[in-house]
Design a protein around this motif. Structure first.
Motif, mmCIF file in Angstrom:
data_model
loop_
_atom_site.group_PDB
_atom_site.id
_atom_site.type_symbol
_atom_site.label_atom_id
_atom_site.label_comp_id
_atom_site.label_asym_id
_atom_site.label_seq_id
_atom_site.Cartn_x
_atom_site.Cartn_y
_atom_site.Cartn_z
ATOM 1 N N PRO A 121 11.929 18.677 80.611
ATOM 2 C CA PRO A 121 10.837 18.251 79.747
ATOM 3 C C PRO A 121 10.973 17.002 78.936
ATOM 4 C CG PRO A 121 10.791 20.610 79.726
ATOM 5 C CD PRO A 121 12.086 19.929 80.285
ATOM 6 N N SER A 122 12.434 16.710 78.575
ATOM 7 C CA SER A 122 12.453 15.577 77.887
ATOM 8 C C SER A 122 13.007 14.337 78.816
ATOM 9 C CB SER A 122 13.900 16.011 77.008
ATOM 10 O OG SER A 122 13.519 17.079 75.964
ATOM 11 N N SER A 123 13.208 14.488 80.005
ATOM 12 C CA SER A 123 13.892 13.480 80.453
ATOM 13 C C SER A 123 13.157 13.712 82.076
ATOM 14 C CB SER A 123 15.456 13.464 80.894
ATOM 15 O OG SER A 123 15.898 12.501 81.798
ATOM 16 N N SER A 124 12.631 12.810 82.758
ATOM 17 C CA SER A 124 12.000 13.048 84.184
ATOM 18 C C SER A 124 13.425 12.885 85.288
ATOM 19 C CB SER A 124 11.034 12.094 84.382
ATOM 20 O OG SER A 124 11.286 10.773 84.270
ATOM 21 N N ALA A 125 14.219 12.158 84.825
ATOM 22 C CA ALA A 125 15.456 12.047 85.887
ATOM 23 C C ALA A 125 16.046 13.336 86.017
ATOM 24 C CB ALA A 125 16.118 10.723 85.413
ATOM 25 N N LEU A 126 16.247 13.817 85.019
ATOM 26 C CA LEU A 126 17.035 15.510 84.801
ATOM 27 C C LEU A 126 16.109 16.203 85.669
ATOM 28 C CD1 LEU A 126 18.767 15.601 81.459
ATOM 29 C CD2 LEU A 126 19.649 15.280 84.029
ATOM 30 N N GLY A 127 14.727 16.224 85.350
ATOM 31 C CA GLY A 127 13.871 17.025 86.238
ATOM 32 C C GLY A 127 13.976 17.023 87.645
ATOM 33 N N ALA A 128 14.121 15.683 88.068
ATOM 34 C CA ALA A 128 14.226 15.277 89.724
ATOM 35 C C ALA A 128 15.692 15.802 89.946
ATOM 36 C CB ALA A 128 14.135 13.931 89.874
ATOM 37 N N ALA A 129 16.555 15.599 89.274
ATOM 38 C CA ALA A 129 17.815 16.235 89.331
ATOM 39 C C ALA A 129 17.893 17.868 89.735
ATOM 40 C CB ALA A 129 19.136 15.618 88.420
#
Length: 177
Positions: A121-129
């Protein structure tokens, strides 16, 4: 008194020459390895797109280690299968080794993707990862299942193993003393 003799003969047929076989990528294990290489790379790219704050935390470092180690090991195994190097070293229990790797990386991807999903929720890149990490987890889990089943069945990783059984009956009398 009659007796029966059962004999099992196991023959292993391998070609020990190094040769290019592009047909491997059309098999189920070849497709799994090819997709795994792509998903590992996508996972790595996603985690590298995260802000430096997340990349340099334990979450980013762990995810990077898991993705890049899986990428390189899977790529090397794919190339070894494409060039039939696995068949050249057929005495090594490749299916058991690959099962161990796939089972371990299933767990590693679970932990890395779960950690990335928590920060998603804080980082979309980590969500995609996290998404690609869970996809890799499922892929390596299925591959581990196939490797375990093949190992238990006594299959070779590459090459052929032929088992023939012969039965002979004898009607000779056994001597009694």
């Amino acid at each position: 008194m009659e007796y029966e003799t059962n004999t099992s003969i196991t023959e292993t047929h391998v070609q020990t020459d190094i040769r290019w076989d592009p047909g491997y990528v059309k098999t189920v294990p070849g497709i799994l390895k090819g997709v795994a290489v792509i998903l590992n790379l996508l996972s790595f790219i996603c985690v590298m797109c995260a802000s430096p704050y997340y990349k340099e935390k334990a979450i980013g470092e762990w995810f990077t280690f898991v993705a890049m180690t899986a990428f390189w090991v899977t790529l090397v195994l794919l190339l070894m299968y494409l060039f039939h190097a696995i068949e050249k070293f057929h005495v090594i229990p490749w299916l058991m080794i690959e099962f161990g790797f796939c089972a371990l990386w299933t767990f590693f991807y679970f932990t890395a993707a779960l950690a990335a999903a928590v920060e998603g929720p804080s980082s979309s890149a980590l969500g995609a990862a996290a998404f690609f990490g869970f996809a890799c987890m499922l892929l390596y889990g299925y591959d581990a299942f196939l490797k375990f089943r093949g190992w238990r069945a006594g299959q070779l990783a590459q090459g052929e193993r032929k088992v023939t059984q012969t039965t002979s009956n004898s009607s000779q009398q056994t001597p009694t003393f």
